[in-house]
Scaffold this motif. Sequence first.
Motif, PDB file in Angstrom:
ATOM      1  N   ILE A   1      69.893  29.403  16.715  1.00 13.81           N
ATOM      2  CA  ILE A   1      68.755  30.091  17.305  1.00 13.81           C
ATOM      3  C   ILE A   1      69.020  30.502  18.751  1.00 13.81           C
ATOM      4  N   LYS A   2      69.553  29.562  19.546  1.00 17.43           N
ATOM      5  CA  LYS A   2      69.820  29.856  20.955  1.00 17.43           C
ATOM      6  C   LYS A   2      70.828  30.993  21.083  1.00 17.43           C
ATOM      7  N   ALA A   3      71.890  30.941  20.273  1.00 18.16           N
ATOM      8  CA  ALA A   3      72.898  31.999  20.317  1.00 18.16           C
ATOM      9  C   ALA A   3      72.288  33.347  19.931  1.00 18.16           C
ATOM     10  N   MET A   4      71.404  33.340  18.925  1.00 20.36           N
ATOM     11  CA  MET A   4      70.757  34.576  18.502  1.00 20.36           C
ATOM     12  C   MET A   4      69.867  35.136  19.614  1.00 20.36           C
ATOM     13  N   GLY A   5      69.137  34.238  20.290  1.00 20.63           N
ATOM     14  CA  GLY A   5      68.281  34.673  21.384  1.00 20.63           C
ATOM     15  C   GLY A   5      69.080  35.294  22.521  1.00 20.63           C
ATOM     16  N   VAL A   6      70.191  34.648  22.889  1.00 18.44           N
ATOM     17  CA  VAL A   6      71.054  35.186  23.949  1.00 18.44           C
ATOM     18  C   VAL A   6      71.642  36.531  23.529  1.00 18.44           C
ATOM     19  N   PHE A   7      72.043  36.631  22.258  1.00 15.59           N
ATOM     20  CA  PHE A   7      72.603  37.882  21.744  1.00 15.59           C
ATOM     21  C   PHE A   7      71.617  39.035  21.900  1.00 15.59           C
ATOM     22  N   TYR A   8      70.387  38.843  21.466  1.00 16.36           N
ATOM     23  CA  TYR A   8      69.394  39.916  21.549  1.00 16.36           C
ATOM     24  C   TYR A   8      69.016  40.222  22.988  1.00 16.36           C
ATOM     25  N   LEU A   9      68.938  39.197  23.806  1.00 14.84           N
ATOM     26  CA  LEU A   9      68.608  39.403  25.214  1.00 14.84           C
ATOM     27  C   LEU A   9      69.645  40.293  25.887  1.00 14.84           C
ATOM     28  N   ILE A  10      70.923  39.972  25.671  1.00 12.93           N
ATOM     29  CA  ILE A  10      72.001  40.756  26.280  1.00 12.93           C
ATOM     30  C   ILE A  10      72.063  42.146  25.671  1.00 12.93           C
ATOM     31  N   GLN A  11      71.966  42.227  24.338  1.00 14.34           N
ATOM     32  CA  GLN A  11      72.087  43.519  23.673  1.00 14.34           C
ATOM     33  C   GLN A  11      71.021  44.503  24.136  1.00 14.34           C
ATOM     34  N   TYR A  12      69.778  44.061  24.145  1.00 14.35           N
ATOM     35  CA  TYR A  12      68.708  44.997  24.475  1.00 14.35           C
ATOM     36  C   TYR A  12      68.575  45.228  25.972  1.00 14.35           C
ATOM     37  N   ALA A  13      69.067  44.311  26.791  1.00 19.44           N
ATOM     38  CA  ALA A  13      69.118  44.572  28.225  1.00 19.44           C
ATOM     39  C   ALA A  13      70.120  45.690  28.512  1.00 19.44           C
ATOM     40  N   ILE A  14      71.299  45.598  27.880  1.00 22.08           N
ATOM     41  CA  ILE A  14      72.310  46.640  28.049  1.00 22.08           C
ATOM     42  C   ILE A  14      71.835  47.955  27.439  1.00 22.08           C
ATOM     43  N   THR A  15      71.206  47.858  26.259  1.00 24.07           N
ATOM     44  CA  THR A  15      70.711  49.060  25.582  1.00 24.07           C
ATOM     45  C   THR A  15      69.651  49.765  26.417  1.00 24.07           C
ATOM     46  N   ALA A  16      68.734  48.993  26.994  1.00 24.52           N
ATOM     47  CA  ALA A  16      67.682  49.582  27.823  1.00 24.52           C
ATOM     48  C   ALA A  16      68.274  50.299  29.032  1.00 24.52           C
ATOM     49  N   LEU A  17      69.300  49.699  29.639  1.00 21.47           N
ATOM     50  CA  LEU A  17      69.959  50.315  30.784  1.00 21.47           C
ATOM     51  C   LEU A  17      70.636  51.617  30.373  1.00 21.47           C
ATOM     52  N   ILE A  18      71.341  51.582  29.226  1.00 24.62           N
ATOM     53  CA  ILE A  18      72.015  52.793  28.736  1.00 24.62           C
ATOM     54  C   ILE A  18      70.993  53.879  28.424  1.00 24.62           C
ATOM     55  N   PHE A  19      69.906  53.516  27.752  1.00 17.88           N
ATOM     56  CA  PHE A  19      68.862  54.488  27.417  1.00 17.88           C
ATOM     57  C   PHE A  19      68.299  55.132  28.680  1.00 17.88           C
ATOM     58  N   ALA A  20      68.027  54.292  29.686  1.00 18.04           N
ATOM     59  CA  ALA A  20      67.437  54.813  30.918  1.00 18.04           C
ATOM     60  C   ALA A  20      68.374  55.805  31.606  1.00 18.04           C
ATOM     61  N   ILE A  21      69.650  55.446  31.690  1.00 21.93           N
ATOM     62  CA  ILE A  21      70.625  56.326  32.357  1.00 21.93           C
ATOM     63  C   ILE A  21      70.767  57.639  31.603  1.00 21.93           C
ATOM     64  N   VAL A  22      70.941  57.546  30.271  1.00 19.25           N
ATOM     65  CA  VAL A  22      71.142  58.749  29.464  1.00 19.25           C
ATOM     66  C   VAL A  22      69.906  59.634  29.460  1.00 19.25           C
ATOM     67  N   LEU A  23      68.715  59.026  29.337  1.00 18.29           N
ATOM     68  CA  LEU A  23      67.484  59.819  29.332  1.00 18.29           C
ATOM     69  C   LEU A  23      67.286  60.570  30.644  1.00 18.29           C
ATOM     70  N   ILE A  24      67.651  59.932  31.754  1.00 18.01           N
ATOM     71  CA  ILE A  24      67.515  60.575  33.054  1.00 18.01           C
ATOM     72  C   ILE A  24      68.437  61.787  33.177  1.00 18.01           C
ATOM     73  N   PHE A  25      69.689  61.632  32.724  1.00 15.38           N
ATOM     74  CA  PHE A  25      70.673  62.698  32.916  1.00 15.38           C
ATOM     75  C   PHE A  25      70.672  63.739  31.801  1.00 15.38           C
TER      76      PHE A  25
END
Length: 240
Positions: free
Chosen positions: A16-40
């Motif tokens: 469970i802990k590993a899964m939580g860390v996985f999703y936290l990191i994945q969607y944090a990176i994804t949100a950053l990528i989405f924000a950068i790409v949407l802006i440009f």
Amino acid sequence: MNKLKAAVLYEYATKIKAMGVFYLIQYAITALIFAIVLIFTDGSQTGSNALEFSSVVFVSVIGVLGYKEDFKALLQNGYTRKSIFLSTVCMFVLLCGTMALIDTVIGNTIHHFAKQYFTLFGSLYGYSSLFANWLWLTVLYLLFCSLSYLAILVIHRIGKTASLLLAVGLGGGVLLVIALFRFVLSDKAVRAVADFWIRAMGFTGDGTTNIFFPVITFLVIGLVFGLGAFALIRRAELKG
């Protein structure tokens, strides 16, 4: 039954802990990528699609850890190899079902608000059924769990050097099969094999799709991997 339940909950809880860390990191990176790409790109692109591929990698790692970490702990606590295997399978089902649910909900939500984003299931079969999406992802994740679980058991059984040679042999076998399809087999035979796999993935000749075909296909392949893993774990020895 209570002992099996305890083993399943133990194995699931350790993930469970590993899964939580996985999703936290994945969607944090994804949100950053989405924000950068949407802006440009003025909102015309999302920068990423089919995040489920990351989950495939994660469950494959879990398949390895399902043996390396839990086998020793459970065997030392009096569990038989059969009960360890059954508890691991149950844990895989529970974990894959949970992750498939999360990925289905989040993926379809992102697609709803950003049509440029496509989920793995949606890009193949559309977005008409959340249940079909969840079921398809669950059995897909299970297939990769079974494959990685079998792989680590093979490595444990025959050793790293022999496993490396086996991997090279399998790679050569893949190249041989490709060469046979390209240079040896007739066009009719190639079309027949291709048509079989297209139908196995749910794409029928009349242009419609049948989601239960790929579900059955993934289950059968996963079952083959699972039977191989069971045959190996019955003889597995505790090392280290």
